[in-house]
Design a protein around this motif. Sequence first.
Motif, short mmCIF file in Angstrom:
data_model
loop_
_atom_site.label_atom_id
_atom_site.label_comp_id
_atom_site.label_asym_id
_atom_site.label_seq_id
_atom_site.Cartn_x
_atom_site.Cartn_y
_atom_site.Cartn_z
N ALA A 100 113.90 -41.38 43.33
CA ALA A 100 112.44 -41.28 43.70
C ALA A 100 111.86 -42.41 43.70
N CYS A 102 108.29 -44.28 43.08
CA CYS A 102 106.86 -44.15 42.48
C CYS A 102 106.07 -45.37 42.85
N ARG A 111 100.81 -40.01 34.49
CA ARG A 111 100.40 -38.72 35.34
C ARG A 111 101.33 -39.03 36.70
N LEU A 112 101.83 -38.10 37.31
CA LEU A 112 102.63 -38.17 38.41
C LEU A 112 102.10 -37.16 39.36
N ASN A 113 102.03 -37.74 40.77
CA ASN A 113 101.49 -36.87 41.68
C ASN A 113 102.14 -37.07 42.99
N LYS A 114 102.79 -35.99 43.56
CA LYS A 114 103.75 -35.89 44.65
C LYS A 114 102.93 -36.66 45.81
N ILE A 115 103.14 -37.45 46.79
CA ILE A 115 102.62 -37.94 47.79
C ILE A 115 103.36 -37.45 49.31
N ASP A 153 112.17 -38.02 47.15
CA ASP A 153 110.66 -37.71 46.78
C ASP A 153 110.01 -39.06 46.38
N CYS A 154 108.59 -38.86 46.69
CA CYS A 154 107.73 -40.24 46.47
C CYS A 154 106.38 -39.46 45.84
N TYR A 155 106.15 -40.32 44.66
CA TYR A 155 105.03 -40.13 43.98
C TYR A 155 104.08 -41.19 43.65
N GLU A 156 102.83 -40.81 43.09
CA GLU A 156 101.94 -41.92 42.78
C GLU A 156 102.13 -41.69 41.03
N LEU A 157 102.42 -42.90 40.57
CA LEU A 157 102.72 -42.82 39.04
C LEU A 157 101.65 -43.73 38.35
#
Length: 168
Positions: A100, A102, A111-115, A153-157
């Motif tokens: 992943a 982030c 907090r973790l949100n998928k982008i 998978d890519c996220y904002e963390l």
Amino acid sequence: FLHLMQPVLRYAFMNVLGEGFGLLIHGCAVKTDNDGFIFVGPSGSGKTTLAGILRQDKALTVLTDENIAIAEEKGKIVIYGTPWPGGGRIASPDKARLKAVCFICHGRDNRLNKIFPAQARRCLMQEAVWDAAKPQWVGNKLEFLQRLTRKTDCYELGFVNDPSIAVF
């Protein structure tokens, strides 16, 4: 003498990756067993802070707190630590399969949100280290980033500056 050679070696390394084999990214990276995670963000976003926190977790190996090499091997995206540490002085020659990406920032809670992949490609391109005098690399980078964001998978963390982020 070695400190004088560091910029030359970094530039040579960047050139090899720039020919289409991968990217050098400004960020920190950790691995658990064989899975790797990269944490990317502009200066001041917390990469060195996060690397320092994660370094205390014995289940993790911090590969770097500053420069991550990302390449494709046998159809898999792989990350490597590099010999160019940041303020945390963390550099490991180890590698891991990228699980992943982030994009990090300090927060009031973890907090973790998928982008979406397109957003992830833009953010990664901003943190890529490459020679702007070689515009032919832009196409190579974009193609590589497309493969990377299709497979990863890519996220904002957002994270809190305490050990709770390692568990999170």
